[in-house]
Write an enzyme that holds these catalytic residues in place. Structure first.
Site, PDB file in Angstrom:
ATOM      1  N   HIS A 259      -5.233  -2.609   7.010  1.00 51.00           N
ATOM      2  CA  HIS A 259      -4.592  -3.629   6.181  1.00 51.00           C
ATOM      3  C   HIS A 259      -3.589  -4.464   6.952  1.00 51.00           C
ATOM      4  CE1 HIS A 259      -6.548  -2.462   2.510  1.00 51.00           C
ATOM      5  NE2 HIS A 259      -6.221  -1.195   2.717  1.00 51.00           N
TER       6      HIS A 259
ATOM      7  N   TYR B   1       0.812  -1.208   0.000  1.00 51.82           N
ATOM      8  CA  TYR B   1       0.000   0.000   0.000  1.00 51.82           C
ATOM      9  C   TYR B   1       0.848   1.261   0.000  1.00 51.82           C
ATOM     10  CZ  TYR B   1      -4.427  -2.292  -0.046  1.00 51.82           C
ATOM     11  OH  TYR B   1      -5.513  -3.024  -0.476  1.00 51.82           O
TER      12      TYR B   1
END
Length: 771
Positions: free
Chosen positions: A448, A293
């Site tokens: 996440h 990410y």
């Protein structure tokens, strides 16, 4: 409004800014500068002014045909856009999730917009401006008619796409295209686009969706960057300020909460670009959600930052937080294996590498606006493409001028947390990256993050040999849950047993609860790479389980005793209550067996190991009890042999497991692990070594050194203060690794007598090869 009108409003706006400062003095200065300089910019600035500038266009035009990498990229993009022009424009009514036609069509459209704009500017060919204008005008007619997207999966539904995140992607890319043709368009055309499309789009992403816009998360980063960039193009200072600082309190719902692991702030705590820049990045440049990410978020971070740098240079945005954005690019590149693929920490799709477009942008901008680090040119050459803007041209020109230097991958410890005090990731590498150890002791990683404290993965020549699962998702593959996260991401990929770390009583760390995990982080005990022959990292986790302390020390050894480097793993468990502890090793390759060290018997039929915490997805294929004081497991991977050797206790069981139970849609890979299970254990130590050795050629069918040099691993001393591991090679020679469990300062003095031999040293560990 005009210059005088703008200046007359500055006093009131500065007062408002002073009430909005959320990150301390520098952000207040940025806000004031934004207002003070805006009137002059609005009066004199023309377009393009974001990442492609008027000056940059002139430099590029003057050098066309003489900078090979830039020319190659230009030709490739021109062929792509020419084909799109021939095909025609389609802006369908949205209906699909990721992977469906309407989703992919609108995505393709927004990716084409900055390319068409750049071609118009560089080639001075109106065909590209006409194509881009016509596409934008179709969206100008479509957008006011759109309700929320018909798919209701997201916490923040978009209009063009099923989630606001993708809508923000569209606006950010469209803004670049609009900037490129802004001055070519008529005043009436600009008025229509800004009134009917861009301003409503920006308001929708922000004031109409505070749960998306007003938080710290990669989603919000895309949102604030998109709103800020279109604000720069439109000379809309209100949007730029909104992007920098977030929403005002009257536009926030203090009770709103998303279902993706993030929270908007309480009333009066607006969150914008500066907060997203400040909080997720550590001073070392590590992004708390993980490298997968990080590479995704770097695009909006850098596009907005570079746009501000060009359009509002007085703000000094690239120097914010001691230049953390530029540090983040080096950190991100260090988080790749020998082939350039990102280590799959937290939610991550394997195979993502620095070849992706967002990293191309990051590398080009970092070289152009940073210190002109010639190592970045090495990465750009391997990427084989540059951006069609000022930064990409600068990189291509520098490569053509012969300025490239090798990018050095090195052993490094990257801290996590806003202030660098919430754990981190340590990477231990051999000089040639023949073996790379990744040790994860981070904070949770926002939504996440995975529940895998003190986990590790191991790479040999760019290939995983001990793997992290990554995420359960097939991005943009419509057949798999619409291309989005699958249920197994929660039931398996995030769970502790999916990783190479200890699980207690078949329960994940923090009981698999986000709120608990987010409140804690592991702590670094020590990190030492001063001696390339013995590189060591050690960390402690005190909160994963009640009344339990986990201490893991991992060393990459390249001593004279072994022809190849090996990894030593010392995992100490301190607990008030005896419990069952499982330590899996998720190997990649073909199992070769355990020799005579474990009496393995098949489990027929295979049994499912549990009902929750990931165990419901695991089959037990075989199990056995150690027949010797140590156990050995071997496998073959990518033509190399690997041997896992462990110390054994009397109550140990070896389990051979395979993933795939309770998986009706076949969403999980059939990965395998060997799991060391220690029953009814109090304080104890798991001691293991992984040796890479030999080779096998499928062409010549020759085998070299299939057994390796390590014979045994044994815990020969374990106290509250120190642990001693003995490694014996096949010639009977011993090496000792001694690690401190407390008092890990460098100047702490130790003395320990083992088998009538006294050892003295200072510091948290000691390694010696005995004669």
């Amino acid at each position: 409004m005009g210059i005088m009108g703008e200046m007359a409003a500055i006093g009131m706006r500065i007062a408002a800014i002073s009430r909005r400062c959320i990150l301390g003095g520098k952000s207040c200065v940025i806000g004031a500068l934004l207002l003070i300089t805006h009137a002059a910019h609005a009066a004199s600035a023309s377009h393009p002014r974001l990442v492609l500038t008027e000056e940059g266009v002139q430099n590029i035009r003057a050098s066309l045909g003489s900078v090979p990498l830039f020319d190659t990229t230009l030709a490739r993009v021109q062929a792509e856009v020419d084909a799109a022009i021939a095909e025609g424009i389609d802006t369908p009514i949205p209906r699909d999730l990721s992977g469906g036609y309407t989703h992919e069509r609108h995505k393709r459209n927004f990716l084409l917009m900055p390319k068409a704009g750049a071609l118009y500017q560089i080639l001075d060919d109106e065909r590209y401006a006409i194509y881009l204008r016509d596409m934008l005008m179709q969206y100008e007619a479509l957008y006011p008619t759109l309700p929320l997207h018909p798919q209701e999966r997201s916490y923040a539904r978009g209009r063009l796409f099923w989630q606001c995140l993708n809508d923000a992607n569209w606006l950010l890319y469209a803004s670049q295209g609009y900037d490129a043709i802004h001055d070519w368009l008529s005043e009436e055309e600009r008025q229509r686009l800004e009134t009917n499309l861009f301003r409503p789009f920006a308001d929708f992403l922000s004031v109409e969706n505070p749960q998306f816009f007003n938080r710290v998360h990669n989603h919000s980063t895309w949102g604030v960057a998109a709103v800020g960039i279109i604000g720069l193009v439109m000379d809309d200072d209100e949007l730029v300020e909104r992007a920098l600082y977030g929403l005002s309190s009257q536009n926030m719902d203090a009770s709103a909460r998303d279902n993706d692991g993030g929270f908007i702030r309480a009333e009066g705590q607006a969150v914008g670009f500066l907060a997203n820049l400040n909080e997720p990045f550590s001073p070392a440049g590590y992004y708390t959600e993980g490298p997968y990410y990080q590479r995704y978020a770097m695009y909006p971070f850098l596009m907005f930052a570079q746009s501000l740098n060009n359009a509002r240079p007085e703000l000094g945005i690239l120097e914010y937080k001691d230049g953390v954005l530029l540090k983040a690019i080096d950190a991100m590149l260090q988080l790749t294996d020998a082939d350039g693929e990102f280590f799959p920490l937290n939610d991550a799709q394997k195979g993502m590498s620095f070849l992706t477009g967002s990293v191309v942008t990051a590398v080009d901008i970092a070289y152009h606006v940073g210190s002109h680090d010639a190592r970045l040119l090495d990465i750009a050459q391997r990427q084989g493409v540059v951006t069609l803007d000022d930064a990409g041209f600068a990189v291509a020109k520098a490569i053509d001028d012969g300025k490239t230097r090798p990018f050095d991958k090195r052993s490094i410890n990257l801290s996590d947390g806003t202030n660098g005090d919430q754990g981190g990731v340590a990477i231990l590498r051999t000089d040639t990256e023949s073996l790379t150890l990744v040790f994860k002791y981070t904070a949770q990683g926002l939504s996440h993050g995975h529940y895998d404290k003190l986990s590790f993965s191991l790479f040999a020549d760019g290939h995983e040999v001990i793997q992290d699962y990554g995420m359960a998702r097939f991005v943009n593959v419509g057949q798999k849950g619409g291309g989005n996260y699958l249920p197994e991401n929660t039931s398996w990929a995030k769970q502790t047993v999916a990783h190479n770390t200890v699980t207690r009583n078949q329960t994940s760390h923090f009981d698999g609860k986000y709120e608990i995990g987010s409140a804690h982080h592991s702590e670094l005990a020590f990190f030492d790479i001063s001696n390339s022959a013995v590189q060591v990292v050690s960390a402690v986790e005190r909160n994963a389980y009640p009344n339990t302390v986990l201490r893991r020390t991992m060393a990459l050894l390249q001593g004279s005793r072994f022809d190849n480097p090996l990894v030593l793993d010392v995992f100490r468990v301190e607990t008030d209550e005896p419990a069952q502890f499982d330590l899996p090793f998720w190997y990649v390759g073909q199992p070769l067996g355990s020799g005579d060290t474990v009496s393995v018997r098949p489990v027929q039929p295979p049994e499912i190991l549990g009902s929750s915490a990931g165990y419901q997805h695991l089959y037990a294929l075989a199990q056995g009890k150690p027949s010797r004081p140590f156990s050995r497991f071997q496998w073959l991977s990518e033509g190399r042999f690997f041997t896992l050797t462990t110390d054994n206790a009397a109550n140990d069981t070896w389990l051979h497991t395979q993933l795939g139970a309770n998986d009706p849609e076949f969403n999980l890979r059939p990965d395998r692990a060997v799991m060391l299970r220690r029953a009814a254990a109090g304080d104890h130590v798991f001691a293991s070594a992984i040796e890479m050795h030999g080779a096998y050629s499928t062409v010549s069918e020759l085998t070299v050194d299939p057994q390796g040099q390590l014979d045994s691993v044994e815990v020969i001393h374990a106290s509250a203060r120190t642990t001693v591991i003995e490694l014996k090679d096949i010639e009977g020679r011993s090496s000792l690794f001694i690690v401190a469990n407390t008092d890990t300062e460098e100047d702490t003095q130790y003395e320990l007598t083992i088998n009538d031999q006294t050892f003295r040293w200072s510091g948290p560990y000691h390694y010696i090869e005995l004669e």
